[in-house]
Each structure stands twice: as structure tokens, then as C-alpha cells.
Design a protein around this motif. Structure first.
Motif, PDB file in Angstrom:
ATOM      1  N   GLY A 218      31.870  -3.848 -19.280  1.00 22.92           N
ATOM      2  CA  GLY A 218      32.514  -2.535 -19.217  1.00 22.92           C
ATOM      3  C   GLY A 218      33.916  -2.575 -19.780  1.00 22.92           C
ATOM      4  O   GLY A 218      34.218  -3.327 -20.707  1.00 22.92           O
ATOM      5  N   GLY A 219      34.794  -1.762 -19.197  1.00 16.79           N
ATOM      6  CA  GLY A 219      36.141  -1.609 -19.710  1.00 16.79           C
ATOM      7  C   GLY A 219      37.107  -2.650 -19.168  1.00 16.79           C
ATOM      8  O   GLY A 219      36.988  -3.109 -18.036  1.00 16.79           O
ATOM      9  N   PHE A 220      38.072  -3.017 -20.029  1.00 18.66           N
ATOM     10  CA  PHE A 220      39.164  -3.914 -19.660  1.00 18.66           C
ATOM     11  C   PHE A 220      40.484  -3.272 -20.081  1.00 18.66           C
ATOM     12  O   PHE A 220      40.542  -2.512 -21.059  1.00 18.66           O
ATOM     13  N   MET A 221      41.539  -3.597 -19.333  1.00 16.99           N
ATOM     14  CA  MET A 221      42.879  -3.200 -19.729  1.00 16.99           C
ATOM     15  C   MET A 221      43.845  -4.304 -19.321  1.00 16.99           C
ATOM     16  O   MET A 221      43.963  -4.639 -18.146  1.00 16.99           O
ATOM     17  N   ASN A 222      44.490  -4.902 -20.312  1.00 16.41           N
ATOM     18  CA  ASN A 222      45.462  -5.971 -20.061  1.00 16.41           C
ATOM     19  C   ASN A 222      44.885  -7.069 -19.175  1.00 16.41           C
ATOM     20  O   ASN A 222      45.483  -7.483 -18.182  1.00 16.41           O
ATOM     21  N   ASN A 223      43.692  -7.520 -19.545  1.00 22.16           N
ATOM     22  CA  ASN A 223      42.987  -8.628 -18.873  1.00 22.16           C
ATOM     23  C   ASN A 223      42.419  -8.274 -17.507  1.00 22.16           C
ATOM     24  O   ASN A 223      42.005  -9.168 -16.766  1.00 22.16           O
ATOM     25  N   LYS A 224      42.404  -7.016 -17.138  1.00 19.66           N
ATOM     26  CA  LYS A 224      41.845  -6.611 -15.857  1.00 19.66           C
ATOM     27  C   LYS A 224      40.679  -5.647 -16.049  1.00 19.66           C
ATOM     28  O   LYS A 224      40.618  -4.934 -17.043  1.00 19.66           O
ATOM     29  N   LEU A 225      39.767  -5.631 -15.066  1.00 20.86           N
ATOM     30  CA  LEU A 225      38.656  -4.685 -15.090  1.00 20.86           C
ATOM     31  C   LEU A 225      39.229  -3.284 -14.895  1.00 20.86           C
ATOM     32  O   LEU A 225      39.937  -3.019 -13.929  1.00 20.86           O
ATOM     33  N   GLU A 226      38.907  -2.391 -15.826  1.00 23.12           N
ATOM     34  CA  GLU A 226      39.498  -1.053 -15.798  1.00 23.12           C
ATOM     35  C   GLU A 226      38.568  -0.072 -16.488  1.00 23.12           C
ATOM     36  O   GLU A 226      38.016  -0.359 -17.543  1.00 23.12           O
ATOM     37  N   GLY A 227      38.389   1.105 -15.859  1.00 21.68           N
ATOM     38  CA  GLY A 227      37.494   2.104 -16.435  1.00 21.68           C
ATOM     39  C   GLY A 227      36.096   1.967 -15.851  1.00 21.68           C
ATOM     40  O   GLY A 227      35.909   1.530 -14.716  1.00 21.68           O
ATOM     41  N   MET A 248      37.115  -2.090  -7.459  1.00 25.15           N
ATOM     42  CA  MET A 248      36.336  -0.856  -7.448  1.00 25.15           C
ATOM     43  C   MET A 248      37.225   0.267  -6.928  1.00 25.15           C
ATOM     44  O   MET A 248      37.686   0.234  -5.786  1.00 25.15           O
ATOM     45  N   ASN A 249      37.506   1.219  -7.794  1.00 26.91           N
ATOM     46  CA  ASN A 249      38.359   2.353  -7.441  1.00 26.91           C
ATOM     47  C   ASN A 249      37.802   3.602  -8.103  1.00 26.91           C
ATOM     48  O   ASN A 249      37.745   3.691  -9.333  1.00 26.91           O
ATOM     49  N   GLY A 250      37.396   4.582  -7.285  1.00 30.87           N
ATOM     50  CA  GLY A 250      36.784   5.788  -7.815  1.00 30.87           C
ATOM     51  C   GLY A 250      35.328   5.866  -7.407  1.00 30.87           C
ATOM     52  O   GLY A 250      34.865   5.167  -6.493  1.00 30.87           O
ATOM     53  N   PHE A 251      34.585   6.709  -8.094  1.00 34.17           N
ATOM     54  CA  PHE A 251      33.176   6.896  -7.742  1.00 34.17           C
ATOM     55  C   PHE A 251      32.324   5.781  -8.329  1.00 34.17           C
ATOM     56  O   PHE A 251      32.500   5.367  -9.483  1.00 34.17           O
ATOM     57  N   GLY A 252      31.368   5.320  -7.503  1.00 39.74           N
ATOM     58  CA  GLY A 252      30.453   4.295  -7.983  1.00 39.74           C
ATOM     59  C   GLY A 252      29.220   4.180  -7.116  1.00 39.74           C
ATOM     60  O   GLY A 252      29.111   4.815  -6.059  1.00 39.74           O
ATOM     61  N   VAL A 253      28.281   3.368  -7.587  1.00 37.25           N
ATOM     62  CA  VAL A 253      27.022   3.116  -6.870  1.00 37.25           C
ATOM     63  C   VAL A 253      26.912   1.619  -6.623  1.00 37.25           C
ATOM     64  O   VAL A 253      26.955   0.824  -7.563  1.00 37.25           O
ATOM     65  N   PHE A 254      26.793   1.248  -5.347  1.00 32.85           N
ATOM     66  CA  PHE A 254      26.665  -0.161  -4.960  1.00 32.85           C
ATOM     67  C   PHE A 254      25.282  -0.359  -4.352  1.00 32.85           C
ATOM     68  O   PHE A 254      24.884   0.361  -3.440  1.00 32.85           O
ATOM     69  N   ILE A 267      38.064   2.714  -2.667  1.00 32.73           N
ATOM     70  CA  ILE A 267      39.479   2.412  -2.873  1.00 32.73           C
ATOM     71  C   ILE A 267      39.665   0.924  -2.626  1.00 32.73           C
ATOM     72  O   ILE A 267      39.339   0.418  -1.540  1.00 32.73           O
ATOM     73  N   ASN A 268      40.130   0.220  -3.649  1.00 33.18           N
ATOM     74  CA  ASN A 268      40.385  -1.226  -3.537  1.00 33.18           C
ATOM     75  C   ASN A 268      39.195  -1.977  -2.942  1.00 33.18           C
ATOM     76  O   ASN A 268      39.324  -2.727  -1.970  1.00 33.18           O
ATOM     77  N   ASP A 269      38.013  -1.752  -3.522  1.00 35.33           N
ATOM     78  CA  ASP A 269      36.769  -2.444  -3.163  1.00 35.33           C
ATOM     79  C   ASP A 269      36.156  -1.968  -1.853  1.00 35.33           C
ATOM     80  O   ASP A 269      35.169  -2.554  -1.400  1.00 35.33           O
ATOM     81  N   ARG A 270      36.702  -0.947  -1.202  1.00 41.47           N
ATOM     82  CA  ARG A 270      36.147  -0.470   0.065  1.00 41.47           C
ATOM     83  C   ARG A 270      35.654   0.966  -0.063  1.00 41.47           C
ATOM     84  O   ARG A 270      36.245   1.773  -0.791  1.00 41.47           O
TER      85      ARG A 270
END
Length: 328
Positions: A218-227, A248-254, A267-270
Motif C-alpha cells: 500500500g501507501g508509504f510516506m517518509n518510510n512509514k505506512l501511510e494512506g 491503523m488510523n481511520g476506517f478499515g476491515v480487520f 485510532i493508533n491500532d485500536r
């Protein structure tokens, strides 16, 4: 009921493995790595480069130029196939900057064309020059043992090349000594990344595979997972959704291997905010979450075997514990 994935995402991808500064010339060089042979003044005399008696004079070097290479650089060179520049018999000269050069010059006595340069710091370059700068195709072995093979421009890594540095290998595009554009890096522990770079940092789309088999695409920004991105763990867990600052920040499916599934906000993996959790037996909780636990108003839907129909109950939760059912 939590996904227990926070520990998997601490820090930057692959335990901080990234390349932020590829300017190898600025890296400190330990004195113990250098074995510089001092010039014998009796064997090095000033000699015009050409028979026309031009003003530019360099000292002729009659020793073995390779002895100015660092011990580590000589070790690396011994493992590589030789580079044939087809100019045997050309003398080696001591240049003003302390390097030893054997190769072609232009009319201004600048290094231009094919040549071999052993720098004062013990590094060695074999390849093309233009106006005293590395320019074109070449091979650079640094004093500390790093290896670059590829394109140069005005003294910098520029274009496509291969870099072996410390515990990783990179192959791809460079600009101004930095990874820039599409490339692939492989680490000695088996981790690898393939994707886009901007000025030495992972930026844009890419895929990272860790040595345990986990992977992110997926997306990266400045060596971090982003997007937006997908992360798969080796134990069967999977998250697809939004990322920010490596979490994990925002909407997602786990999803879990046993069939559990959460659709909602993080928010912050929770789990945090509105979300729906579904168990393998069909039971569903839909409502509010706070830092990974059910908190606030929510509804539970399940199949009542006795009644033979779906039942929905409304309730209030506090930090994962139901406090009361709400009538109506």
C-alpha cells in the motif's frame, strides 16, 4: 476480543530499516581501515602529462596504486570480476587532491574518458569521467567496503544502479546519491521492499515483506505506512484500510483466521468510534468503541434458537463490559 496486533507495528517498517542518507563520502572512516602507503619521493618525479610541455604537471606514481586502497576495499574488489578499460600501459599520476589516477585526460589535463581513481581516503572508482568528475558508467568501492555499480552524473549516483551497503542491497533509481524513483532493497535477514522512493525515503506505493513472512502492500510516506494499505500477518490476521504514522488510523476491515471480523474506525491500532464486530457464529455487535473496547451505546444481534428468529438487543457498555440493556 482485541486483535493483538499493536506490537507488530511498532517503529518503522522492518525494525527501522531505511535509507535516509546515501552520501557515502560524508560517512566517517575508521583509521584502522586505511592502509595508505606513503609515496617515495625518489620514485615520484614531476612529469608533463603530454609531450607538448603543458603547464599542468602531476607527479608520476611508480608504486602499486592499489596499495592506497583501504584493506576493506581490497577485500571487496577481490570478490568482483575485473573491469576492462582497455588502456594498459598508461601511467599513474598523483593528483593535487591526493588521489592516484590512471586513465584518459582532456586538453585541459582534466580526468575525462575512461580511468581508474584511488582516492586519498582509500576508496576506488573505475569507470567514466568528465571534467574531473565521475560521469557515466562506473564502479565505486568505498573505503568502508560499500559497493556501487551503475550510472554517475557530475560525481553523484544518478540514474540506475546497484548498491551494496552494510546489510542490504538496493537496485533501482538514484538522484544526487539518494534512492529516488522505483527500486528494490533486500536485507540480509530476508526482509525486502519494492516500490517508490523520494529523496532516499519510501514514498508512494510499495510492498514490504518481513523475514517472518508478514507483508504490507500500500501507501508509504517518509518510510512509514501511510494512506490505504493491506497488512497480512503469518497467523492469518489481515487488515485492509487506512494508515497514518505507521498505525491503523481511520476506517478499515480487520479479519481473523477463525472468521471474526471488524468493520469500523481505528485510532493508533485500536478500534475507536463507530464499528461492527461479527463472531463466527453470526453474532454481531454494532455500536461505539473506545480504545479497543465496547464503550457507550450499542446493539447486539443474534439468532435465537428457541424462537427461531433474529433478535436485536440495545444496551450500554463501559470499557468492554455491558452495564445494562436498554428497553425499546
Amino acid at each position: 476480543m482485541g486483535q493483538n496486533c499493536t506490537a507488530c507495528l511498532k517503529g518503522v517498517p522492518a525494525e527501522g530499516k531505511n535509507i535516509q542518507d546515501m552520501d557515502l563520502s560524508k560517512r566517517p572512516i575508521g583509521k584502522e581501515s586505511l592502509q595508505v602507503i606513503k609515496e617515495d619521493e625518489r620514485e615520484n618525479i614531476e612529469t608533463p602529462l603530454q609531450s607538448d610541455g603543458g603547464d599542468k604537471r602531476y607527479r608520476l606514481y611508480t608504486g602499486n596504486p592499489n596499495m592506497q586502497m583501504s584493506h576493506k576495499a581490497r577485500e571487496i574488489e577481490a570478490t568482483l570480476p575485473p573491469v576492462d578499460l582497455s588502456f594498459e600501459g598508461i601511467s599513474a599520476y598523483c593528483i593535487e587532491d591526493g588521489s592516484i589516477y590512471s586513465g584518459q585526460f582532456n586538453e585541459n589535463y582534466e580526468k575525462s574518458g575512461k580511468g581508474i581513481e584511488i582516492a586519498k581516503d582509500g576508496s576506488k572508482y573505475v569507470g567514466s569521467f568528465k571534467n574531473n568528475l565521475r560521469d557515466g558508467i562506473g564502479r565505486l568501492i568505498t573505503a568502508e567496503g560499500s559497493l556501487y555499480e551503475g550510472e554517475f552524473s557530475k560525481g553523484f549516483f544518478e540514474g540506475n544502479g546497484k548498491l551494496c551497503y552494510d546489510k542490504f542491497k538496493y537496485e533501482g533509481s538514484f538522484i544526487n546519491n539518494l534512492q529516488h524513483g522505483k527500486g528494490k532493497e533486500i536485507w540480509n535477514d530476508g526482509s525486502c521492499f519494492e516500490g517508490m522512493y523520494v529523496k532516499g525515503l519510501k514514498n508512494g506505493l510499495g510492498k514490504f515483506i518481513w523475514n517472518d513472512g508478514s507483508w504490507y502492500k500500500g501507501g508509504f510516506m517518509n518510510n512509514k505506512l501511510e494512506g490505504h494499505g493491506v497488512y497480512c500477518w503469518v497467523n492469518g490476521k489481515k487488515y485492509e484500510g487506512l494508515w497514518a504514522d505507521n498505525k491503523m488510523n481511520g476506517f478499515g476491515v480487520f479479519t481473523w483466521k477463525d472468521g471474526r471480523r471488524y468493520d469500523g474506525n481505528f485510532i493508533n491500532d485500536r478500534k475507536h468510534g463507530k464499528g461492527q464486530f461479527k463472531w463466527p457464529n453470526g453474532k454481531i455487535y454494532m455500536g461505539n468503541w473506545e480504545y479497543g473496547k465496547q464503550h457507550g451505546y450499542g446493539e447486539v444481534t443474534y439468532y435465537d434458537l428457541k424462537k427461531g428468529l433474529l433478535v436485536t438487543k440495545k444496551g450500554i457498555w463501559e470499557k468492554g463490559v455491558r452495564k445494562e440493556w436498554v428497553k425499546g
